[in-house]
Design an enzyme around this catalytic site. Structure first.
Site, PDB file in Angstrom:
ATOM      1  N   CYS A 114       0.841  -1.212   0.000  1.00 43.41           N
ATOM      2  CA  CYS A 114       0.000   0.000   0.000  1.00 43.41           C
ATOM      3  C   CYS A 114       0.872   1.257   0.000  1.00 43.41           C
ATOM      4  CB  CYS A 114      -0.932   0.013   1.205  1.00 43.41           C
ATOM      5  SG  CYS A 114      -2.372  -1.071   1.069  1.00 43.41           S
ATOM      6  N   CYS A 224      -5.673   1.970   4.547  1.00 43.53           N
ATOM      7  CA  CYS A 224      -4.669   1.903   3.496  1.00 43.53           C
ATOM      8  C   CYS A 224      -3.297   2.306   3.990  1.00 43.53           C
ATOM      9  CB  CYS A 224      -5.033   2.851   2.361  1.00 43.53           C
ATOM     10  SG  CYS A 224      -6.634   2.560   1.676  1.00 43.53           S
TER      11      CYS A 224
HETATM   12  S1  SF4 Z   1      -4.827  -2.774  -1.539  1.00 37.80           S
HETATM   13 FE1  SF4 Z   1      -2.751  -2.303  -0.881  1.00 37.80          FE
HETATM   14  S2  SF4 Z   1      -1.841  -4.350  -0.569  1.00 37.80           S
HETATM   15 FE2  SF4 Z   1      -3.630  -4.675  -1.867  1.00 37.80          FE
HETATM   16  S3  SF4 Z   1      -2.798  -4.576  -3.966  1.00 37.80           S
HETATM   17 FE3  SF4 Z   1      -3.593  -2.534  -3.419  1.00 37.80          FE
HETATM   18  S4  SF4 Z   1      -1.816  -1.427  -2.739  1.00 37.80           S
HETATM   19 FE4  SF4 Z   1      -1.288  -3.618  -2.642  1.00 37.80          FE
END
Ligand code: SF4
Length: 239
Positions: A114, A224
């Site tokens: 994230c 997030c």
């Molecule tokens: S929600 Fe976060 S962990 Fe999941 S793919 Fe998107 S950026 Fe990556």
């Protein structure tokens, strides 16, 4: 007071907040996830031609239905949403070291994904702005029950506005249906909350709205990390 008039009051308050942001906090931007709440705000901003920029974080892992919203918005409002994408080298490093779906392995791996795909692009999108806006609502999850309409975002050194903080899910859908606002097709497939494709699933009737986001983690971890600085969660002060 009947239900309709309470909705009208919430709507009028939201419009007043957006007009105040457009006049007193320029440059201001709205971070849209292209979900239902964010389409309410998109419609309010674009129909009133308010001086508020709209952007979205194109993480590289979004559903095709979410990406299709960009064309729907262009067709409805003749406006292109600005997209902020992750740094390619950082994504490649993460995938090379940990694998493409390492976010399932631990909360730390999820937060690092994230950070690369959302937090860093968000920081770029907010650079030089006086305020930013989200479509977050208090009723969405246990982590948002104290969400204020206006907050002092210390991490980003600006004001953060959540103009739909006191809206119910019914309010959101009432606005969308009565104003013919385009919406993400995932909502008709059991997705009340929209995120990246591998981290979002449909929910069953009666489940918490956010139950389909990072469902393998505890509820307290389910944000997030958009307010994380140096790996620590930074609290935002309500105003
Ligand atoms: S929600 Fe976060 S962990 Fe999941 S793919 Fe998107 S950026 Fe990556």
């Amino acid at each position: 007071m009947n239900e309709t008039s309470e909705y009208e009051i919430r709507l009028a308050n939201t419009v007043a907040i957006l007009e105040k942001i457009a006049s007193e906090f320029t440059p201001a931007v709205f971070a849209s996830s292209l979900a239902a709440e964010d389409m309410v705000l998109t419609d309010l901003i674009l129909r009133r031609q308010l001086n508020i920029g709209i952007f979205s974080l194109e993480t590289g892992r979004l559903h095709k239905e979410t990406l299709a919203m960009l064309d729907k918005i262009r067709a409805t409002y003749a406006v292109d949403i600005q997209l902020f994408k992750p740094n390619l080298a950082a994504v490649e490093d993460y995938v090379r070291q940990h694998g493409i779906n390492a976010f399932y392995d631990s909360v730390d791996m999820r937060k690092e994904c994230c950070r690369i795909r959302k937090v860093e692009p968000l920081n770029r999108a907010l650079k030089g702005k006086k305020a930013w806006i989200t479509g977050q609502r208090r009723a969405q999850s246990a982590t948002r029950t104290e969400l204020a309409v206006q907050e002092d975002d210390v991490a980003h050194a600006m004001q953060k506005f959540n103009p739909l903080a006191d809206w119910s899910e019914d309010d959101v859908w009432h606005y969308i249906r009565s104003n013919n606002v385009p919406y993400n097709a995932l909502h008709d497939k059991g997705y009340p909350s929209i995120g990246c494709e591998p981290c979002t699933r449909a929910i069953q009737p009666g489940e918490d709205i956010r139950a389909g986001r990072w469902w393998w983690e505890n509820p307290e971890s389910k944000e997030c990390g958009l307010h994380v600085v140096d790996g620590k969660l930074v609290r935002i002060k309500a105003i």
